[in-house]
Design a protein around this motif. Structure first.
Motif, PDB file in Angstrom:
ATOM      1  N   PRO A 176       6.506  17.867  16.150  1.00  0.00           N
ATOM      2  CA  PRO A 176       7.270  17.960  15.479  1.00  0.00           C
ATOM      3  C   PRO A 176       7.389  17.495  13.247  1.00  0.00           C
ATOM      4  CG  PRO A 176       8.055  16.118  16.855  1.00  0.00           C
ATOM      5  CD  PRO A 176       6.754  16.479  16.768  1.00  0.00           C
ATOM      6  N   SER A 177       7.530  18.111  13.264  1.00  0.00           N
ATOM      7  CA  SER A 177       7.808  17.313  11.296  1.00  0.00           C
ATOM      8  C   SER A 177       7.771  16.071  11.577  1.00  0.00           C
ATOM      9  CB  SER A 177       8.767  18.328  10.962  1.00  0.00           C
ATOM     10  OG  SER A 177      10.429  18.063  10.806  1.00  0.00           O
ATOM     11  N   ILE A 178       7.867  15.460  10.564  1.00  0.00           N
ATOM     12  CA  ILE A 178       8.549  14.151  10.756  1.00  0.00           C
ATOM     13  C   ILE A 178       9.475  13.851  11.047  1.00  0.00           C
ATOM     14  CG2 ILE A 178       7.785  11.598   9.488  1.00  0.00           C
ATOM     15  CD1 ILE A 178       5.206  12.296   8.637  1.00  0.00           C
ATOM     16  N   GLY A 179      10.591  14.613   9.947  1.00  0.00           N
ATOM     17  CA  GLY A 179      11.653  14.406  10.128  1.00  0.00           C
ATOM     18  C   GLY A 179      12.854  15.238  10.906  1.00  0.00           C
ATOM     19  N   GLY A 180      11.754  15.864  11.229  1.00  0.00           N
ATOM     20  CA  GLY A 180      12.484  16.401  12.384  1.00  0.00           C
ATOM     21  C   GLY A 180      13.421  17.396  12.443  1.00  0.00           C
ATOM     22  N   LYS A 181      13.109  17.969  10.928  1.00  0.00           N
ATOM     23  CA  LYS A 181      13.492  19.228  10.598  1.00  0.00           C
ATOM     24  C   LYS A 181      13.173  20.635  11.103  1.00  0.00           C
ATOM     25  CE  LYS A 181      15.028  19.212   6.592  1.00  0.00           C
ATOM     26  NZ  LYS A 181      15.430  18.957   4.765  1.00  0.00           N
ATOM     27  N   THR A 182      14.149  21.392  11.149  1.00  0.00           N
ATOM     28  CA  THR A 182      13.070  22.874  11.423  1.00  0.00           C
ATOM     29  C   THR A 182      14.160  23.945  10.053  1.00  0.00           C
ATOM     30  OG1 THR A 182      15.303  23.352  13.379  1.00  0.00           O
ATOM     31  CG2 THR A 182      12.562  22.145  13.042  1.00  0.00           C
ATOM     32  N   PHE A 183      12.964  25.264  10.293  1.00  0.00           N
ATOM     33  CA  PHE A 183      14.132  26.390   9.652  1.00  0.00           C
ATOM     34  C   PHE A 183      14.554  27.376  11.109  1.00  0.00           C
ATOM     35  CE2 PHE A 183      10.077  25.926   7.672  1.00  0.00           C
ATOM     36  CZ  PHE A 183       9.905  27.425   7.548  1.00  0.00           C
ATOM     37  N   PRO A 184      15.600  28.019   9.874  1.00  0.00           N
ATOM     38  CA  PRO A 184      15.271  29.834  11.353  1.00  0.00           C
ATOM     39  C   PRO A 184      14.071  30.740  10.680  1.00  0.00           C
ATOM     40  CG  PRO A 184      17.164  29.709   9.851  1.00  0.00           C
ATOM     41  CD  PRO A 184      16.768  28.476   9.420  1.00  0.00           C
ATOM     42  N   VAL A 185      13.873  31.243  11.670  1.00  0.00           N
ATOM     43  CA  VAL A 185      12.856  32.571  11.127  1.00  0.00           C
ATOM     44  C   VAL A 185      13.845  33.280  12.338  1.00  0.00           C
ATOM     45  CG1 VAL A 185      10.649  33.259  11.707  1.00  0.00           C
ATOM     46  CG2 VAL A 185      10.571  30.919  11.541  1.00  0.00           C
ATOM     47  N   ARG A 186      13.954  34.541  11.320  1.00  0.00           N
ATOM     48  CA  ARG A 186      14.697  36.199  12.123  1.00  0.00           C
ATOM     49  C   ARG A 186      13.193  36.416  11.746  1.00  0.00           C
ATOM     50  NH1 ARG A 186      20.019  35.418  11.004  1.00  0.00           N
ATOM     51  NH2 ARG A 186      20.597  33.013  10.243  1.00  0.00           N
ATOM     52  N   SER A 187      13.658  38.158  12.645  1.00  0.00           N
ATOM     53  CA  SER A 187      13.180  39.036  12.625  1.00  0.00           C
ATOM     54  C   SER A 187      13.200  40.345  11.780  1.00  0.00           C
ATOM     55  CB  SER A 187      13.270  40.002  13.964  1.00  0.00           C
ATOM     56  OG  SER A 187      12.819  41.369  13.845  1.00  0.00           O
ATOM     57  N   PRO A 188      12.323  40.728  11.283  1.00  0.00           N
ATOM     58  CA  PRO A 188      13.194  41.485   9.959  1.00  0.00           C
ATOM     59  C   PRO A 188      13.191  42.875  10.206  1.00  0.00           C
ATOM     60  CG  PRO A 188      10.718  41.597  10.071  1.00  0.00           C
ATOM     61  CD  PRO A 188      11.185  40.693  10.574  1.00  0.00           C
ATOM     62  N   ALA A 189      13.394  42.908  11.836  1.00  0.00           N
ATOM     63  CA  ALA A 189      13.376  44.574  11.888  1.00  0.00           C
ATOM     64  C   ALA A 189      15.093  43.718  12.331  1.00  0.00           C
ATOM     65  CB  ALA A 189      12.956  44.617  13.153  1.00  0.00           C
ATOM     66  N   THR A 190      15.602  43.178  13.230  1.00  0.00           N
ATOM     67  CA  THR A 190      17.558  42.396  13.236  1.00  0.00           C
ATOM     68  C   THR A 190      17.942  41.898  13.029  1.00  0.00           C
ATOM     69  OG1 THR A 190      16.385  41.385  15.262  1.00  0.00           O
ATOM     70  CG2 THR A 190      16.852  43.650  15.535  1.00  0.00           C
ATOM     71  N   GLN A 191      16.875  40.997  11.214  1.00  0.00           N
ATOM     72  CA  GLN A 191      17.689  39.890  11.282  1.00  0.00           C
ATOM     73  C   GLN A 191      18.486  38.577  12.597  1.00  0.00           C
ATOM     74  OE1 GLN A 191      17.619  38.703   8.212  1.00  0.00           O
ATOM     75  NE2 GLN A 191      16.253  40.856   8.073  1.00  0.00           N
ATOM     76  N   GLU A 192      17.230  38.687  13.625  1.00  0.00           N
ATOM     77  CA  GLU A 192      17.684  38.425  14.980  1.00  0.00           C
ATOM     78  C   GLU A 192      16.964  36.829  14.433  1.00  0.00           C
ATOM     79  OE1 GLU A 192      17.539  37.487  19.601  1.00  0.00           O
ATOM     80  OE2 GLU A 192      16.799  39.659  18.497  1.00  0.00           O
ATOM     81  N   VAL A 193      17.624  35.399  14.333  1.00  0.00           N
ATOM     82  CA  VAL A 193      16.803  34.450  14.431  1.00  0.00           C
ATOM     83  C   VAL A 193      16.052  34.289  16.274  1.00  0.00           C
ATOM     84  CG1 VAL A 193      17.086  31.935  14.955  1.00  0.00           C
ATOM     85  CG2 VAL A 193      18.551  32.925  13.589  1.00  0.00           C
TER      86      VAL A 193
END
Length: 240
Positions: free
Chosen positions: A24-41
């Motif tokens: 994982p990232s050293i700080g444990g942080k994540t960010f959402p990735v969305r489908s450009p077709a539906t904007q669903e994470v």
């Protein structure tokens, strides 16, 4: 291998590949990735920062020492073998990159997945021709040109053709004896991460590393890192 792109994306959630292992990232942080077709994470990507960059570069620097000792022919053979491994996962890679970029599967994503495997086969085949030269400068002097690896190469890629552009950057760098740290585009981090996972099943640990994050926090520390000898960059100013 599964071709369920949602399952693949979830399996790669929050991970980077450093030293041959998922972390994982050293700080444990994540960010959402969305489908450009539906904007669903579709999943969460690891939010890398300067500490992650330093860890990846350190792993690459250590691995590059032994990688450079192999002959160019040996390195080329391994890179070509890694490309062959990608062919076995062509459909899953096509569906995964389609999910995160919105590209059509039949006309674009499957083509890109095939080109990626071809790129590794092509550059792997160039290993035996990486040679120095010897030329007579004058009757009493012979000049020699010796090709040496740079060391650790940073590769920053965009979202729109991520697998293909990554392949064009890392395959020749690896054959030439360098280790690589890839910084993926924050919009499309999963297909390239999966590619690197497959490649690492063939390549020595640490020779190929990939991190994810935003330009100012992850890209900039990569290009400014003192142990990065060369940067291959595609994207806008914000990317790196």
């Amino acid at each position: 291998p599964t071709t369920d792109c949602f399952t693949l994306a979830k399996a790669l959630s929050g991970l980077q590949l450093i030293g041959g292992e998922f972390v994982p990232s050293i700080g444990g942080k994540t960010f959402p990735v969305r489908s450009p077709a539906t904007q669903e994470v579709i999943s969460e990507a690891a939010w890398g920062d300067e500490k992650c960059v330093d860890a990846a570069v350190s792993a690459a620097k250590e691995a590059q020492k032994n990688w450079a000792k192999k002959t160019a022919r040996e390195r080329g053979a391994l890179v070509a073998k890694a490309g062959q491994a990608l062919l076995e996962h062509k459909e899953e890679l096509a569906r995964l990159v389609a999910l995160e970029t919105g590209k059509a599967i039949r006309t674009e994503s499957r083509v890109e997945a095939g080109v990626v495997a071809d790129a590794f086969a092509f550059y792997g085949g160039l290993g035996p021709v990486l040679q120095g030269t010897q030329e007579p400068f004058n009757p009493d002097m012979l000049t020699m040109q010796i090709r040496e690896p740079i060391g650790v190469v940073g590769a920053i890629i965009p979202w729109n053709a991520p697998m293909m552009l990554m392949a064009y950057k890392i395959a020749p760098a690896l054959v030439a004896g360098n280790a690589v740290v890839v910084k993926s585009a924050e919009e499309a981090p999963f297909a390239v991460l999966r590619v690197c996972q497959i490649l690492n099943s063939v390549l020595p640990p640490g020779v190929l590393n990939i991190i994810s994050g935003y330009g100012p926090e992850c890209g900039q520390p990569l290009v400014e890192h003192p142990n990065i000898g060369k940067v291959s960059f595609t994207g806008s100013v914000d990317t790196g």
